[in-house]
Design a protein around this motif. Structure first.
Motif, PDB file in Angstrom:
ATOM      1  N   VAL A 305       7.584   8.913   3.686  1.00  0.00           N
ATOM      2  CA  VAL A 305       8.496   8.505   4.795  1.00  0.00           C
ATOM      3  C   VAL A 305       8.083   9.678   5.987  1.00  0.00           C
ATOM      4  O   VAL A 305       7.735   9.239   6.970  1.00  0.00           O
ATOM      5  CB  VAL A 305       9.991   8.704   4.389  1.00  0.00           C
ATOM      6  CG1 VAL A 305      10.696   8.743   5.700  1.00  0.00           C
ATOM      7  CG2 VAL A 305      10.275   7.711   3.525  1.00  0.00           C
ATOM      8  N   SER A 306       8.105  10.916   5.783  1.00  0.00           N
ATOM      9  CA  SER A 306       7.701  12.039   6.752  1.00  0.00           C
ATOM     10  C   SER A 306       6.323  11.509   7.348  1.00  0.00           C
ATOM     11  O   SER A 306       6.015  11.585   8.506  1.00  0.00           O
ATOM     12  CB  SER A 306       7.758  13.227   6.472  1.00  0.00           C
ATOM     13  OG  SER A 306       6.918  13.685   5.529  1.00  0.00           O
ATOM     14  N   ARG A 307       5.306  11.257   6.545  1.00  0.00           N
ATOM     15  CA  ARG A 307       4.082  10.933   7.071  1.00  0.00           C
ATOM     16  C   ARG A 307       3.918   9.534   7.748  1.00  0.00           C
ATOM     17  O   ARG A 307       3.302   9.710   8.657  1.00  0.00           O
ATOM     18  CB  ARG A 307       2.971  10.930   5.955  1.00  0.00           C
ATOM     19  CG  ARG A 307       1.625  11.170   6.070  1.00  0.00           C
ATOM     20  CD  ARG A 307       0.608  10.691   5.121  1.00  0.00           C
ATOM     21  NE  ARG A 307       0.698  11.607   3.612  1.00  0.00           N
ATOM     22  CZ  ARG A 307       0.315  11.256   2.500  1.00  0.00           C
ATOM     23  NH1 ARG A 307      -0.152   9.991   2.222  1.00  0.00           N
ATOM     24  NH2 ARG A 307       0.446  11.782   1.533  1.00  0.00           N
ATOM     25  N   GLY A 308       4.775   8.700   7.284  1.00  0.00           N
ATOM     26  CA  GLY A 308       4.918   7.340   8.018  1.00  0.00           C
ATOM     27  C   GLY A 308       5.518   7.637   9.287  1.00  0.00           C
ATOM     28  O   GLY A 308       4.796   7.103  10.437  1.00  0.00           O
ATOM     29  N   GLU A 309       6.624   8.466   9.430  1.00  0.00           N
ATOM     30  CA  GLU A 309       7.223   8.822  10.612  1.00  0.00           C
ATOM     31  C   GLU A 309       6.160   9.452  11.862  1.00  0.00           C
ATOM     32  O   GLU A 309       6.087   8.992  12.827  1.00  0.00           O
ATOM     33  CB  GLU A 309       8.370   9.775  10.642  1.00  0.00           C
ATOM     34  CG  GLU A 309       9.519   8.941   9.735  1.00  0.00           C
ATOM     35  CD  GLU A 309      10.010   7.648  10.790  1.00  0.00           C
ATOM     36  OE1 GLU A 309      10.248   7.966  11.940  1.00  0.00           O
ATOM     37  OE2 GLU A 309      10.182   6.554  10.539  1.00  0.00           O
ATOM     38  N   ASP A 310       5.524  10.116  11.148  1.00  0.00           N
ATOM     39  CA  ASP A 310       4.648  11.073  11.898  1.00  0.00           C
ATOM     40  C   ASP A 310       3.520  10.081  12.729  1.00  0.00           C
ATOM     41  O   ASP A 310       3.475  10.115  13.724  1.00  0.00           O
ATOM     42  CB  ASP A 310       3.860  11.842  11.087  1.00  0.00           C
ATOM     43  CG  ASP A 310       3.921  13.406  11.483  1.00  0.00           C
ATOM     44  OD1 ASP A 310       4.599  13.748  12.301  1.00  0.00           O
ATOM     45  OD2 ASP A 310       2.964  13.883  10.999  1.00  0.00           O
TER      46      ASP A 310
END
Lengths: 721, 222
Positions: A305-310
């Protein structure tokens, strides 16, 4: 284009289809009729069948009753096995969809009807045929690398995932579920053993290879992640395996493929991450994940999720410092693996590198052979068998393509035009190792034709005599050393001189035409006629001799040197030739003797040499032409021609009594008898072999009634006797 | 898709703004298109952020339109474009539809979502559908799910709609060209005319021109 009969059959089939869809009673009968058309060699008809089969099995109860459909499914197995192996994407897709329905119906039928071995075997055959295609590129031909093949034929692979998941679902147990599975099969079933679950497990492994590959084939990976949800949901016995692979899966560790751009790779990473997140979410939500994995998967979700948000906040395509971490997969293929060639030349036939690469213009033939050989050997040593085979496959396909794309008619036209430019191309298209080209044998010339040709040749020689070639000499002397090899300088003519033509012409007459007449030995008196060939060749030689003789007669005084040269050549060649013949005949004679009495004969070679010395070597041709020359020159001699005539007599290689006797006519001519006596005197002094003959003539003259002759002869006889 | 035209649907949360804007653009371009929402209900701006207008999926746009027009903040809805939007929608189709109960609408070849949440929702729903016990004669088909992330306002909906139209055009052109190439056998490697093999290339090509519209993609079964 479809043939008329194909269209007619399809028209009939369409009518049958309409009938089937309008009558529930007729449908089974129509479908069974259609099964027979599956084996039709026309692919269009097979395609029609594949589409109709899919359509039929996807109908509901309103078209075909459930019981009829089961029977039809069993009957459809043979046809589906055939269709599954036809190299056509559309047929295969329809076949897979039909198999999805048929497999369910027939598997359950077998489960309920133990003992129908034939049906079970056929179902397995169809199953194996389809599942085995997942790791191939069927119906596409494989490319030059496995890596490329992973990215090819994805539509069929994605379709096949459906079928493989169905097989896994049916061939393994599903606890506490109403949907059919191995759990519903009697545990004592003679055909469907409970151990069949191992095969399902194996198939799951095959599917999961898509995730363990070192590259991301995004459409296939995402499709599989989506479909894995079914197995995850229904098969707790497989969940650990799936979760382990999913948990291990990281787009960060995947390599950039040689068949995708950096942009595609970066986008793929984002796509796969997202789908992975959705599947993990699905599994967690549905409480499918074993407790020991829950934490790990939750962590994984947070990471994704954090990678995607990034990445969502940024432009995915913009270059970033992390791009330097992207590693590309080792390239195992060929840059130019095209199976079609654009220009028809050997360069594009064999070029496996980038066609625009400057290196392709390097002419290897400029390198020394030994370097080329060692380069080739080390290159062949370095190349793996596999890669070499792939390369040869590509070149073979290019050859096939070129041959297929040039109709024989084209080639024929080209041949007829046969320009120098086309030559290579013609060889290229036409080349068949089994064809041998031979020239037709030359037609044999008749004697008359030969004579005509030799007359032309003679004329050309005399034309050369008229040409002043001294200017050529200088040129040839300048260039001669470098352009003419040493072997050539060993021959009689090192450079063309004014007199060179004569050397060649005389040798053509003397040596060029001479033939051994084996039928007529020299040593035996034999009246048999000479062979036809020998006579004919001699006839041609005599044409040349006559021409030389006539040339001499045109200007006797100026051309005596030519005559001397010619007659010397005649005598020398004839003597050597005949000496050789006598030697061979003698050798044969002594060998025969030796065979009869091996002990009495000692050294054959020395005996032959001994006897050869006792023989006079006959030179009849020389004798005849020398006689003709003397007869021709003597009547024209003038008192002042003393020097010329004596010179001729002194330079003739051989004289005999007959030849010497021709001088007599000179002696009887009062005006020229002086030349005659001088000649005799000269011969007596300097040509001892004919001294006897000369003295005989003098003796004859001493008896003459001409006083002046008589006196002179007596005087000379006294002096030399 | 094998034999006919592309069947497309667009998906956003409420099936009002983004999915309807692209629905209109695609329909005007001649495509066979439907649209859905993945939210639990249709949520439209209300008098304040914490007081949205909420309707059930299936409520006709006409009714929504009348309801909004009857409210006190009608002027505000007119000025922020809400009225205009619903007016447009009621001329496109009857009512907002919910993705999760769209089985009546048939199957699609291409599902275009307008928000990552919707993309996830569609995928998750399709997974759930896969797991449901199906009839014997039911065969799942391949569907391409593409998310084109669009900010939920009027302007971005138009820009996003244009981007989606461009992307659909590219896929459509590829599809038509492939059909011809297959008939004429004018390809070197059949892989070059297979949409699944070429999809990432097409998306990358499109993405280069539309860097402001981030994408997601997945193949699913449906």
């Amino acid at each position: 284009m479809a043939s008329v009969s194909t269209n007619a059959i399809i028209e009939q089939l369409n009518q049958a289809r309409n009938l089937a869809f309008s009558s529930k009673e007729a449908f089974p009968q129509v479908l069974r009729q259609v099964f027979q058309f599956v084996n039709n060699p026309d692919q269009k008809i097979q395609e029609w069948c594949a589409v109709f089969l899919r359509e039929s099995f996807m109908t509901d109860e309103s078209k075909i009753s459930s019981s009829d459909k089961v029977d039809l499914a069993i009957d459809a197995l043979d046809g589906l096995i055939v269709l599954a192996n036809i190299e056509d994407t559309h047929i295969l897709k329809n076949c897979i969809d039909t198999a999805l329905v048929v497999f369910k119906l027939v598997f359950r039928y077998v489960a309920e009807n133990d003992g129908c071995t034939q049906v079970w075997l056929k179902l397995n055959e169809l199953k194996n045929s389809l599942t085995s295609k997942f790791q191939s590129t069927f119906p596409l031909p494989p490319s030059d690398t496995d890596e490329h093949d992973q990215f090819r034929n994805l539509d069929i692979k994605i379709e096949l995932i459906k079928f493989i998941v169905l097989v896994i679902d049916y061939q393994s147990r599903t606890p506490n579920s109403s949907s059919f599975s191995l759990s519903h099969v009697n545990s004592n079933h003679s055909l469907i053993k409970q151990s069949i679950e191992a095969e399902a497990f194996g198939l799951l492994d095959v599917l999961l290879k898509v995730l363990t590959s070192d590259v991301m084939v995004t459409p296939l990976v995402t499709a599989l992640l989506n479909h894995l949800s079914v197995i995850a949901k229904r098969k707790p016995q497989f969940i650990t395996k799936i979760v382990a692979v999913v948990e291990q899966y990281s787009t960060e560790t995947k390599l950039q493929s040689n068949y995708e751009t950096v942009e595609q790779y970066k986008m793929s990473k984002k796509y796969v991450d997202r789908c992975l997140k959705v599947l993990i979410n699905f599994m967690l939500k549905n409480q499918l994940v074993p407790s020991n994995y829950t934490n790990a998967l939750n962590k994984k979700i947070n990471l994704l999720v954090s990678r995607g948000e990034d990445i969502r906040k940024k432009n995915v395509l913009a270059s970033s410092p992390e791009d330097s971490n992207i590693r590309k997969r080792k390239f195992e293929g060929f840059v130019n693996s095209s199976k079609k060639i654009k220009t028809n030349d050997y360069k594009s036939l064999y070029c496996l590198t980038e066609p625009d690469n400057e290196l392709n213009n390097f002419d290897l033939s400029t390198l020394p052979q030994n370097i080329l050989v060692s380069m080739t050997l080390s290159a062949l040593n370095k190349a793996s068998n596999n890669k070499l085979n792939k390369a040869l496959d590509i070149i073979r396909d290019r050859c096939k393509y070129t041959l297929e794309n040039f109709t024989p008619a084209d080639t024929r036209v080209k041949k007829e035009n046969d320009g120098a430019d086309d030559e290579d191309d013609d060889d290229y298209y036409d080349y068949r190792t089994e064809t041998e080209f031979t020239l037709p044998p030359p037609t044999e010339l008749s004697f008359q034709e030969k004579k005509n040709h030799i007359n032309v040749i003679i004329k050309n020689f005399f034309r050369l005599a008229e040409k002043d070639v001294s200017s050529y000499d200088e040129k040839q002397d300048l260039n001669g050393a470098s352009s003419v090899s040493k072997e050539l300088t060993k021959i009689a003519i090192k450079s063309w001189k004014n007199s060179s033509w004569f050397v060649i012409l005389t040798r053509l007459a003397s040596r060029g035409m001479r033939q051994i007449d084996t039928s007529k030995p020299l040593l035996k008196d034999d009246d048999t006629a000479e062979s036809k060939d020998v006579v004919e060749n001699e006839g041609i030689s005599n044409l040349i001799r006559q021409a030389i003789f006539d040339y001499f007669l045109d200007d006797v005084h100026a051309r005596v040197d030519f005559i001397i040269e010619w007659l010397n050549e005649e005598w020398y060649s004839e003597k050597v030739f005949n000496e050789d013949r006598i030697y061979e005949e003698l050798k044969e004679k002594y060998l025969e003797e030796y065979e009869k009495k091996p002990l009495s004969t000692e050294n054959i070679e020395s005996k032959v040499q001994e006897e050869l010395e006792t023989h006079d070597i006959p030179t009849p041709i020389y004798n005849m032409w020398t006689g003709k020359v003397l007869d021709a020159i003597i009547p024209f001699l003038e008192p002042g021609d003393r020097k010329i005539f004596i010179r001729l007599l002194s330079d003739l290689p051989y004289l005999n009594k007959d030849l010497v006797s021709r001088i007599k006519s000179l002696l009887y001519d009062p005006g020229r008898s002086k030349i005659g006596f001088l000649s005799l005197q000269f011969l007596i002094m300097y040509r001892p072999p004919v001294k006897g003959a000369c003295l005989e003539i003098l003796g004859e003259l001493s008896q003459s009634d001409q006083e002046d002759l008589k006196d002179e002869a007596i005087k000379l006889l006294k002096k030399y006797e | 898709m094998e034999d006919g035209n592309l069947k497309i649907c667009t998906v956003c949360a409420s099936n009002n703004n983004r999915s309807m804007e692209s629905h209109k653009q695609l329909r005007d371009a001649g495509y066979d298109v439907k649209s859905f929402g993945t939210g639990s209900a249709v949520r439209l701006p209300g008098p304040s952020i914490d007081k949205p207008n909420v309707y059930e999926f299936g409520t006709p746009y006409e009714n929504i339109y009348q309801d909004l027009m009857s409210q006190e903040c009608r002027k505000m809805y007119e000025s922020n474009g809400l009225i205009h939007m619903i007016d447009r929608n009621r001329h496109i189709k009857r009512a907002p539809e919910k993705w999760h109960s769209n089985s009546y609408a048939g199957k699609f070849d291409l599902v275009i979502t307008c928000e990552e949440r919707c993309f996830d929702s569609v995928l998750e729903d399709l997974m759930t559908r896969l797991c449901i016990k199906t009839k014997d004669n039911e065969v799942k088909q391949i569907v391409h799910i593409i998310n084109v992330d669009i900010k939920d306002d009027n302007e971005n909906a138009v820009i996003g709609g244009k981007g989606i139209l461009k992307l659909v055009n590219m896929i459509h052109e590829f599809h038509n060209k492939s059909k011809n190439d297959r008939i004429n056998k004018s390809y070197e490697d059949e892989s070059s005319i297979i949409l699944e093999d070429q999809m990432i290339r097409i998306l990358a090509e499109w993405q280069k021109e539309h860097t402001h519209l981030p994408t997601l993609y997945s193949v699913a079964y449906y």
